[in-house]
Design a protein around this motif. Structure first.
Motif, mmCIF file in Angstrom:
data_model
loop_
_atom_site.group_PDB
_atom_site.id
_atom_site.type_symbol
_atom_site.label_atom_id
_atom_site.label_comp_id
_atom_site.label_asym_id
_atom_site.label_seq_id
_atom_site.Cartn_x
_atom_site.Cartn_y
_atom_site.Cartn_z
ATOM 1 N N THR A 25 44.623 61.580 58.731
ATOM 2 C CA THR A 25 43.671 61.863 57.932
ATOM 3 C C THR A 25 43.764 63.979 57.556
ATOM 4 O O THR A 25 43.236 64.432 58.641
ATOM 5 N N VAL A 26 43.748 64.539 56.612
ATOM 6 C CA VAL A 26 44.299 65.412 56.215
ATOM 7 C C VAL A 26 42.237 65.983 55.040
ATOM 8 O O VAL A 26 42.186 65.198 54.134
ATOM 9 N N ARG A 27 41.843 66.880 55.594
ATOM 10 C CA ARG A 27 40.326 66.693 55.088
ATOM 11 C C ARG A 27 40.044 68.432 54.367
ATOM 12 O O ARG A 27 40.401 69.320 55.818
ATOM 13 N N GLY A 65 30.931 64.179 58.408
ATOM 14 C CA GLY A 65 31.542 63.361 57.914
ATOM 15 C C GLY A 65 32.948 62.941 58.705
ATOM 16 O O GLY A 65 33.641 62.546 57.353
ATOM 17 N N LEU A 66 33.722 63.880 59.893
ATOM 18 C CA LEU A 66 34.982 63.561 59.536
ATOM 19 C C LEU A 66 35.543 62.201 60.589
ATOM 20 O O LEU A 66 35.001 61.803 61.745
ATOM 21 N N PRO A 67 36.249 61.084 60.369
ATOM 22 C CA PRO A 67 36.914 60.205 60.991
ATOM 23 C C PRO A 67 37.579 60.308 62.627
ATOM 24 O O PRO A 67 37.922 61.240 62.814
ATOM 25 N N GLY A 68 37.356 59.351 63.173
ATOM 26 C CA GLY A 68 38.495 59.127 64.261
ATOM 27 C C GLY A 68 38.311 60.380 65.420
ATOM 28 O O GLY A 68 37.212 60.777 65.618
ATOM 29 N N ARG A 69 39.952 60.732 65.291
ATOM 30 C CA ARG A 69 38.937 62.276 66.957
ATOM 31 C C ARG A 69 39.866 63.634 66.363
ATOM 32 O O ARG A 69 41.168 63.734 65.759
ATOM 33 N N LYS A 80 31.890 66.800 68.969
ATOM 34 C CA LYS A 80 30.904 65.370 67.508
ATOM 35 C C LYS A 80 30.002 66.144 67.038
ATOM 36 O O LYS A 80 30.109 65.317 65.768
ATOM 37 N N GLU A 81 29.934 66.768 67.018
ATOM 38 C CA GLU A 81 28.881 67.813 66.234
ATOM 39 C C GLU A 81 29.457 68.202 65.029
ATOM 40 O O GLU A 81 28.667 67.571 63.678
ATOM 41 N N MET A 91 41.950 68.665 60.449
ATOM 42 C CA MET A 91 42.915 67.365 60.570
ATOM 43 C C MET A 91 42.921 66.315 61.629
ATOM 44 O O MET A 91 42.537 66.828 62.413
ATOM 45 N N GLY A 92 42.507 65.254 61.445
ATOM 46 C CA GLY A 92 42.207 63.698 62.332
ATOM 47 C C GLY A 92 43.189 62.720 62.566
ATOM 48 O O GLY A 92 43.600 62.231 61.070
ATOM 49 N N LEU A 93 43.370 62.539 64.123
ATOM 50 C CA LEU A 93 43.937 61.220 64.576
ATOM 51 C C LEU A 93 42.588 59.879 64.352
ATOM 52 O O LEU A 93 41.810 60.099 64.333
ATOM 53 N N THR A 94 43.273 58.776 63.366
ATOM 54 C CA THR A 94 42.591 57.798 63.002
ATOM 55 C C THR A 94 42.121 57.027 64.597
ATOM 56 O O THR A 94 40.752 56.818 64.034
ATOM 57 N N ASP A 95 42.769 56.870 65.442
ATOM 58 C CA ASP A 95 42.036 56.337 66.545
ATOM 59 C C ASP A 95 41.204 57.384 67.561
ATOM 60 O O ASP A 95 41.629 58.534 68.215
#
Length: 434
Positions: A240-242, A401-405, A394-395, A347-351
């Protein structure tokens, strides 16, 4: 399918082998310009040229089960048909002698760096007429679904000693410090299409730029283009790209940096490892081909200021100054640079507990994003400190509101000044024949 001894293909001809060797060395030279944490360049590429090594890779590729949710871990996985005399193979590896190890989060960073390298390497080979036929990832024997079910990740399990035992069948010439991440089968499809020089120019222009950025907004259409689907290893990456463009989001991020941006400076092991990559000057940096001179952090420096900064940042000095809150001063300084930036990209990994394949593909997606940003005249400045400590990461994810990792977060914008390019090892040094 399983290749029987009778159907084992002959090795490629000497002419074809020489052609691929040239292409691989050209590609390695461009891929060496890929980003990596601390500019440690933790990648290696093995090219099986010996008969036994080549047959071992062919067996691993041809006997591998089809990729899918039920594919077992600890072996190469993929789908396709057997190799032939016109094929070549490369194996991407993590070089344990070059990896960062002071923090658990570095395990993810190293695979992301290797994935970025692989994306540029294979794109360079494609532009020379060698297309990727199959990619077969290696998951640690104790990782995969079993590791994730117990709250671990394949990446963490490998570092803890789960091991990449798939390197064992590759023979005695396999470098003992290398852990194989994936094997790639390539097929000759045609001549070079002329895009290699353009890719080399973009890779040379790509760099971390820590200078202030212009405050004007980046056009939404440009941001959409950066987020568009990617080809190569990055194709299908679960990423995911935010883009944080709202004032409130960017202010929240700057506040997080102000609170936690000094964590590495006050963390004894982490800062000692980071400082080991700080070179005395540009001459030493270019001689070693990795790490970074202080000018890469602070821009052009006079000789007296360079010596003063090197002394102030030394681990023994930092250990004393942290009691006076110096690390908090440095965090606030970083936050003042971050705050006015027009965009922060995450950028995050969905898992949330990614394995090797997901993480390597995530790095490939990052490489493609960074190259596109460079082509658009934009610069990036990763703010990795907020990801290298799990509580801070994690904070960050909870607050925004960023999902995954989340595996990458950076300033993005048009820089006011240029920044020097980090030194690189000669590309061919990362390539070994087995």
């Amino acid at each position: 399918m399983t290749s029987s001894p009778a159907s084992t293909p002959r090795p490629p001809s000497a002419d074809r082998r020489a052609s691929f060797e040239h292409a691989l060395r050209e590609a390695a030279g461009i891929a060496a310009l890929s980003p990596s944490s601390h500019n440690c360049q933790p990648w290696g590429v093995a090219w099986p040229t010996g008969r036994d090594a080549r047959r071992a890779v062919e067996r691993l590729v041809d006997e591998a089960p089809a990729d899918g949710p039920e594919a077992p871990t600890g072996i190469f996985v993929g789908s396709g048909t057997g190799g032939g005399a016109t094929d070549e193979y490369v194996i991407l590896a993590l070089d344990r002698e070059r990896e960062l190890t002071s923090l658990p989060a570095h395990a993810v960073e190293m695979l992301v760096s290797c994935g970025a390298y692989l994306q540029v390497l294979l794109r360079s080979l494609t532009l020379q007429g060698w297309s990727t036929d199959r990619i077969h990832f290696v998951e640690p024997l104790t990782g995969g679904r079993a590791g994730r079910a117990e709250g671990r990740t394949g990446v963490a399990d490998a570092r803890a000693g789960g091991g990449y035992d798939a390197g064992r069948p590759l023979g005695d010439t396999w470098p003992v410090s290398w852990s194989p991440l994936c094997a790639v089968r390539l097929r000759r499809t045609g001549e070079a299409d002329g895009g290699l020089a353009e890719l080399r120019r973009t890779a040379l222009a790509r760099r971390t730029n820590r200078a202030p950025y212009r405050p004007d907004a980046v056009e939404p259409a440009v941001l959409d283009g950066l987020s568009a689907p990617s080809a190569g290893v990055a194709k299908g990456a679960d990423v995911t790209v935010r883009h944080l463009v709202a004032d409130s989001d960017r202010a929240a991020f700057a506040g997080l940096v102000a609170r936690h941006g000094g964590r590495d400076f006050s963390h004894r092991q982490a800062w000692r490892e980071t400082y080991s990559f700080v070179r005395r000057d540009e001459a030493e940096a270019h001689a070693l081909g990795d790490g970074f001179p202080l000018s890469q952090l602070f821009g052009p420096l006079s000789t007296p200021r360079r010596h003063a900064l090197r002394l102030a940042l030394a681990p023994t000095t930092m250990r004393a100054l942290r009691h006076a809150g110096y690390h908090r001063v440095l965090a606030r300084q970083l936050a003042r640079v971050v705050g006015p930036s027009p965009v922060v990209v995450a950028m995050g990994l969905t898992d949330a507990s990614p394995g090797v394949e997901a993480t390597v593909r995530g790095g490939a997606r990052l490489a493609e994003y960074w190259l596109r940003a460079t082509e658009a005249g934009l610069a990036l400045h990763p703010v990795s400190v907020v990801l290298q400590h799990d509580d801070v990461r994690k904070e960050l994810q909870d607050q925004l509101g960023l999902p995954g990792r989340t595996f990458f977060v950076s300033r993005l914008g048009h820089p006011l000044t240029d920044f020097p390019r980090s030194p690189r090892r000669i590309g061919a040094r990362a390539v070994r024949t087995i």
